[in-house]
Scaffold this motif. Structure first.
Motif, PDB file in Angstrom:
ATOM      1  N   ASP A 166       0.834  -1.192   0.000  1.00  0.00           N
ATOM      2  CA  ASP A 166       0.000   0.000   0.000  1.00  0.00           C
ATOM      3  C   ASP A 166       0.877   1.253   0.000  1.00  0.00           C
ATOM      4  O   ASP A 166       1.307   1.723   1.048  1.00  0.00           O
ATOM      5  CB  ASP A 166      -0.912  -0.022   1.236  1.00  0.00           C
ATOM      6  CG  ASP A 166      -1.774   1.226   1.309  1.00  0.00           C
ATOM      7  OD1 ASP A 166      -1.905   1.905   0.263  1.00  0.00           O
ATOM      8  OD2 ASP A 166      -2.301   1.506   2.389  1.00  0.00           O
ATOM      9  N   ASP A 213       0.000   4.196  -0.581  1.00  0.00           N
ATOM     10  CA  ASP A 213      -0.679   5.368  -0.045  1.00  0.00           C
ATOM     11  C   ASP A 213      -0.218   5.691   1.373  1.00  0.00           C
ATOM     12  O   ASP A 213      -0.450   6.784   1.882  1.00  0.00           O
ATOM     13  CB  ASP A 213      -2.200   5.153  -0.060  1.00  0.00           C
ATOM     14  CG  ASP A 213      -2.750   5.221  -1.475  1.00  0.00           C
ATOM     15  OD1 ASP A 213      -2.032   5.803  -2.328  1.00  0.00           O
ATOM     16  OD2 ASP A 213      -3.827   4.679  -1.737  1.00  0.00           O
ATOM     17  N   GLN A 214       0.387   4.687   2.005  1.00  0.00           N
ATOM     18  CA  GLN A 214       0.957   4.914   3.332  1.00  0.00           C
ATOM     19  C   GLN A 214       2.059   5.973   3.301  1.00  0.00           C
ATOM     20  O   GLN A 214       2.401   6.567   4.304  1.00  0.00           O
ATOM     21  CB  GLN A 214       1.554   3.595   3.860  1.00  0.00           C
ATOM     22  CG  GLN A 214       0.567   2.715   4.595  1.00  0.00           C
ATOM     23  CD  GLN A 214       0.188   3.309   5.933  1.00  0.00           C
ATOM     24  OE1 GLN A 214       1.042   3.770   6.680  1.00  0.00           O
ATOM     25  NE2 GLN A 214      -1.102   3.303   6.242  1.00  0.00           N
ATOM     26  N   ASP A 238       2.848  11.781  -0.736  1.00  0.00           N
ATOM     27  CA  ASP A 238       3.107  11.978  -2.166  1.00  0.00           C
ATOM     28  C   ASP A 238       4.519  12.469  -2.465  1.00  0.00           C
ATOM     29  O   ASP A 238       5.200  11.931  -3.332  1.00  0.00           O
ATOM     30  CB  ASP A 238       2.109  12.998  -2.738  1.00  0.00           C
ATOM     31  CG  ASP A 238       0.715  12.392  -2.859  1.00  0.00           C
ATOM     32  OD1 ASP A 238       0.642  11.145  -2.732  1.00  0.00           O
ATOM     33  OD2 ASP A 238      -0.253  13.143  -3.045  1.00  0.00           O
ATOM     34  N   ARG A 258       6.960   9.850  -2.145  1.00  0.00           N
ATOM     35  CA  ARG A 258       6.886   8.909  -3.271  1.00  0.00           C
ATOM     36  C   ARG A 258       7.596   9.484  -4.491  1.00  0.00           C
ATOM     37  O   ARG A 258       8.231   8.778  -5.244  1.00  0.00           O
ATOM     38  CB  ARG A 258       5.426   8.613  -3.600  1.00  0.00           C
ATOM     39  CG  ARG A 258       4.960   7.308  -2.971  1.00  0.00           C
ATOM     40  CD  ARG A 258       3.608   6.913  -3.499  1.00  0.00           C
ATOM     41  NE  ARG A 258       2.566   7.632  -2.774  1.00  0.00           N
ATOM     42  CZ  ARG A 258       1.293   7.661  -3.171  1.00  0.00           C
ATOM     43  NH1 ARG A 258       0.932   7.041  -4.286  1.00  0.00           N
ATOM     44  NH2 ARG A 258       0.395   8.292  -2.455  1.00  0.00           N
TER      45      ARG A 258
END
Lengths: 330, 292, 447
Positions: free
Chosen positions: C132, C134-135, C138, C141
């Motif tokens: 995941d 989304d942990q 942004d 990432r």
């Protein structure tokens, strides 16, 4: 061992008389035996990297993937599009001229002092050489700290001596290269020892003869000492040129310390600080090859540096030979 | 006797040539030497003082230790297996220096005093070989050593010295050139082979130069950081002291007091070596002093 | 070590010389995998080597977390080696004998790591294990991938915010930290104190882009300045925010006087020593990372200071609360002997909440997953909390994906030095040339 030297003619043997042909062959074999390891070393550690570098210089290469042929693009970029590279080249030329000259003179000067010292000879030699014994990073850091414009003892002393606004040394763009030169003189112990060994090697008779002729110390130095140590002098010059052209570690560390970031040597912020005044050609080249993965471009810079170094040195050697017989004694 | 083959008595030369050796001159020379010595020493005093500071005081404007933290010298041993590294450094520097002598002295002699076609070219080649920046040469050479599966060992550092060190060849050649040709010719006339000339004439006469070359290659390898980092960093058990010096660092900052303490320790063996080696030069003086 | 080795090595040497010249296209093995390597079976004994540039305290911190991993996976042997810098890791990859797992601080190099394939694409593993992402915030990432290739995972982050000296604020009669850039300048001037001889005793804020962490990457987000145009080329001349950025600094330089400022900077203490100008009370406000709190605790625990988000451009108040982030990255080098096992370790270190929290507590960095950020086990004091909040801000910014190891930063810093010292008369023209310089450099690497 010197005993053999002192009874020369006594042991002149005749038995060695052999034909000239065999002699030549033996001579050739001797030469071959003497230089064979060095030739292999030359091919592997110079020939191979040089050819590889020349090849890479015409490619776009990151050292990881197959290189892509780009013709002269790297060279064009170097000459047209890279202001930092240009600054670096000028800095390196500056160092090659100034640092070379001062280093040779300084080493010869300190060696001349050492050769005249009679009390505590070993003590003084060790003292003079000590900076060269120190690992470069620590030594450079220490040196730059003492020259800190605000808090360093050098400027404190200068102010005490009545200098109103002492220089900013490593933090001032105009003083940065002279400061680096001072730093390199401080660690020129190696050349000093070489000069010392050469001075100690000057045959005594030459001095005695000159003294009998009534030559003063200056003339003796010029006409006796210099010619006899000229091969070593040539070494000093060439060695200093190479040192200046490849100047790397101390400039990296000094700029980082001066920028207040002694802990992060090599950071883009500290490279060349202040204002790229300490950016040398090898530093920028390393940055390209290792940090920015432009191996091809780094190779082009390397080829240029090599060509200029070699051409310059070859001319230098020839000039010294022609004008004064320097470098090729007797 | 000296008319045939003059002995060389360097220091005596200066002494005699100088004529009177007045007290004033003694004072002048020694004051200059002392002043120079002080300049040479000062930054190293900084290194030593930082070595006994607290981490908190290191690299501040306060140059005199507030408290003398001698324990730093113990701490560095606790934090890094310095004795293992010492062994590796001695191995690297020792083998490299010995290898340099064996491979470079004959080559330098061949360049200086043997006649053969291509000698001048070979000399230029030696000069050229010193001119490739090591940072660039490192990439193709690393690939080579990696293919031989020798990275992580001391061999990539040592083998180049077994195959002629160009700096040393150049240095030695220049020293051999200062030995007058007559000595070599006389020995040849005596029936010495070239190896004999080298061992019996050149080597003893150029002892200061050879000692200097050996000393420099030892010290260069001793302080060499780039090479050992590249080739031995992946195996801590083959680290050298110079690599270990960089290990007192964290993500953001370096523990300079410990780094400097380790620096002092790393300098000590080199210093001892220098003290011994520089006697080569001193001997020259005392020897001739007695005779001259 | 026997002498018998030598001739053999020599012949190999010569052979390699020949092949080496032809085959400089170093095919270092391993290759780019599209299929993820399988994880080792529970009873399969595997060894994973981990290289990082950690040392001592930090290395011990990492090793403790690795012990935690081994406790869960008894079939793993983990060899952790510190003091491995980025150049060394790159060389090892080039030579074909890299570690299984590499940890680097150099997010600037990520573009090359990913695009050259030096670090393997982790996409297939993430997909297989349905990780995941989304942990992960942004911005974080962003700095761990390049052009859609995720070749690294984040392992803790650094976040930058405002540090201010409360005592100096009190003395100047200022109640709280600035929120806008014009407030920052106004307060900077009020907080500045001069000595009788005209030299600077206390600088409110240092407008120099090489001072400590006052670097363009860290500051630019607060002006809303963007490095690149939409097409990925350099866009400093296209974004008016950069003009603001440079003139803001120039005006403050003029307030101090260039000469006096350089004098002040020349004797400002070392960044990471107790002499740090902020820690000595010689600078009232500065931008710095969350790790500075640890240095203040260690060196100058009595310093009365506060932290806050860095102020933002007056016309963009909604940016307030955000900041710049970068961090440590971890990945699997090309040629790793055991990529399947390496991934298990990477995955544990970067997604396991307890592992991240433990590491964050020992290294004093910000953990990089949302659940670790909110973990009650994370030790947080008031000043550190600011950085966690900045990190959680939706508009957090990281460096743009750069193919050339941050050359754009170097060039921008060089330009800033020249502009701030008055050498550049036409700012717009200067920025255009700067763009050209950056673009020309990017073309070198084929991007």
């Amino acid at each position: 061992m010197t005993a053999t030297l002192e009874r020369p003619a006594a042991a002149r043997r005749v038995g060695a008389g052999t034909g000239p042909g065999r002699r030549r062959l033996r001579n050739r074999l001797t030469v071959l035996a003497f230089v064979a390891p060095a030739i292999i070393g030359f091919l592997v550690f110079f020939g191979y990297p040089l050819l590889a570098t020349i090849f890479f210089s015409f490619t776009r290469a990151d050292g990881l993937n197959p290189p892509v042929w780009v013709g002269l693009r790297n060279y064009v970029h170097l000459f047209v599009n890279d202001p930092v590279g240009r600054t670096a080249a000028l800095n390196t030329l500056w160092l090659a001229l100034v640092l070379t000259l001062l280093r040779v003179v300084f080493a010869l000067g300190t060696a001349s002092v050492l050769v005249r010292v009679r009390t505590g000879v070993g003590f003084f030699r060790t003292l003079f050489y000590l900076p060269s014994l120190a690992p470069p990073v620590a030594a450079t850091l220490a040196f730059v700290f003492l020259f800190n414009p605000g808090t360093g003892p050098v400027n404190t002393a200068l102010r005490w001596l009545g200098v109103d606004s002492p220089p900013g040394w490593f933090t001032d763009p105009t003083w940065a290269k002279p400061s680096l030169t001072l730093l390199m003189l401080w660690v020129s112990g190696e050349l000093m020892i070489i000069m010392l060994a050469a001075l100690l090697d000057v045959p005594v008779e030459l001095h005695e003869a000159a003294a009998l002729d009534g030559a003063g110390p200056l003339r003796r130095f010029w006409h006796v000492t210099l010619p006899s140590i000229s091969p070593v002098l040539l070494f000093g010059v060439v060695n200093s040129v190479i040192l200046a052209l490849q100047f790397f570690t101390q400039a990296m560390v000094a700029s980082a310390v001066a920028a207040g970031s002694a802990d992060v040597v090599g950071n883009s912020k500290t490279l060349g600080y202040p204002g790229n005044a300490t950016m040398t050609f090898p530093i920028w080249l390393y940055q390209q090859g290792f940090r920015q993965f432009n191996m091809g471009y780094a190779a082009a810079m390397c080829v240029l540096l090599f060509l200029v170094s070699f051409a310059g040195t070859a001319v230098l050697i020839r000039q010294m030979r022609n004008t004064s017989g320097l470098g090729e004694a007797r | 006797m000296t008319a045939v083959l003059p002995r060389r008595r360097p220091a005596a030369a200066y002494r005699r040539a100088r004529g009177s050796t007045g007290f004033l001159e003694w004072v002048a020379i020694h004051s200059i030497a002392l002043a120079l010595g002080l300049m040479f020493l000062l930054p190293l005093v900084f290194v030593c003082l930082t070595a006994v500071m607290s981490d908190r005081q290191a690299l501040t404007a306060e140059l005199w230790p507030r408290q003398w933290q001698w324990a730093n010298f113990v701490t560095v041993f606790e934090k890094a297996p310095l004795l293992t590294y010492l062994g590796n450094s001695l191995l690297y520097s020792g083998v490299a220096t010995a290898g340099m002598l064996v491979s470079s002295v004959p080559a330098a002699y061949a360049l200086a005093r043997l006649r053969w076609r291509g000698r001048n070219l070979a000399f230029l080649a030696v000069v050229a070989a010193m001119m490739l920046p090591p940072q660039v040469v490192a990439v193709p050479l690393y690939l080579l050593w990696a293919r031989l599966d020798l990275t992580g060992t001391v061999w990539p550092l040592v083998i180049p010295y077994l195959l002629g060190d160009f700096f040393s060849i150049f240095l030695l050649r220049q020293f051999f050139l200062t030995i007058p040709r007559d000595y070599v010719d006389a020995a040849r006339a005596d029936g010495c082979s070239e190896a004999g000339v080298l061992l019996r004439v050149i080597v003893p006469m150029a002892r200061p130069g050879i000692a200097a070359a050996a000393l420099f290659s030892f010290l260069y390898t001793w302080n060499d950081y780039f090479g050992p980092l590249l080739y031995t960093a992946e195996r801590p058990e083959s680290w050298t002291l110079s690599v270990a010096l960089a290990s007192f660092r964290g993500m953001h900052r370096v523990e300079w007091n410990l780094t400097m303490a380790a620096t002092v320790l790393v300098m000590l063996p080199a210093l001892v070596l220098f003290l011994v080696a520089q006697k080569t030069f001193v001997k020259g003086i005392t020897f001739t002093g007695v005779k001259g | 070590m026997g002498s018998s080795c030598r001739p053999r090595h020599l012949s190999i040497l010569m052979a390699t010389l020949v092949t080496g010249l032809i085959g400089t296209a170093c095919t270092t093995g391993g290759g780019v995998t599209t299929q993820p390597a399988p994880a080792p079976a529970p009873d399969e004994q595997v060894t994973v080597s981990v290289w990082s540039n950690f040392a001592h305290r930090e290395l011990n911190g990492l090793n403790k977390v690795l012990d935690g991993f081994r406790a869960k996976h008894p079939n793993f042997t983990v060899e952790s080696q510190g003091s491995q810098d980025d150049d060394k890791i790159t060389q090892a990859i080039r030579g074909g004998n890299p570690p299984d797992v590499a940890i680097s601080f150099a997010t600037d190099f990520l573009g090359q790591f990913c695009s050259s394939g030096a670090w393997q694409d982790l996409g297939p593993y993430l997909e297989r294990d349905a990780v995941d992402l989304d942990q992960i915030p942004d911005a974080v990432r962003d700095y761990t991938q390049y052009k859609g290739v995720r070749c690294a995972m984040p392992l803790l982050a650094d976040v930058y915010g405002l540090y201010y000296n409360k005592e100096l604020f009190d003395r100047a009669g200022i109640s709280g930290p600035p929120k806008t850039l014009s407030e920052l300048r106004e307060m900077a001037e009020r907080l500045t104190e001069f000595n009788p001889d005209g030299s600077i005793r206390v600088a409110g804020f240092v407008p120099d882009l090489k001072f400590y962490n006052h670097r363009p990457q860290m500051l630019a987000p607060h002006w809303g300045a963007h490095w690149q145009r939409a097409d990925g080329t350099s866009g400093l001349s296209a974004d008016p925010a950069w003009r603001e950025f440079f003139t803001w600094h120039k005006e403050l330089v003029d307030f101090y006087g260039r000469q006096r400022l350089s004098q002040f900077l020349a004797s400002a203490g070392q960044q990471y020593s107790a002499d740090n100008a902020f820690q000595q009370g010689k600078v009232a406000m500065m931008i710095d990372g969350e790790y500075r709190t640890a240095f203040i605790d260690e060196f100058t625990p009595d310093l009365p200071y506060g932290t806050a988000p860095f102020p933002v451009a007056d016309d963009q108040p909604d940016r307030y609360g955000t900041g710049y982030t970068t961090g440590t990255i971890i990945g699997i080098p090309r040629g790793a002997k055991n990529p399947g096992a390496a991934w298990e370790l990477v995955s544990y270190l970067t997604t396991d909440t307890d592992a991240l929290v433990e590491l964050a507590n020992s290294i004093k960095n910000v953990p990089t997953t949302k659940s670790a950020l909110t973990s009650p086990k994370l030790s947080v004091d008031e000043n550190f909390r600011t950085f966690l909040e900045i990190f959680a801000h939706p508009r957090l910014v990281s460096s743009p994906a750069s193919p050339n190891g941050g050359a754009y930063v170097k060039f921008t810093e060089d330009f800033a030095t020249r502009y701030l010292s008055g050498e550049v008369s036409d700012l717009d023209e200067g920025l255009r040339k700067l763009d050209e310089q950056i673009n020309a450099h990017n073309e070198l690497s084929g991007n």
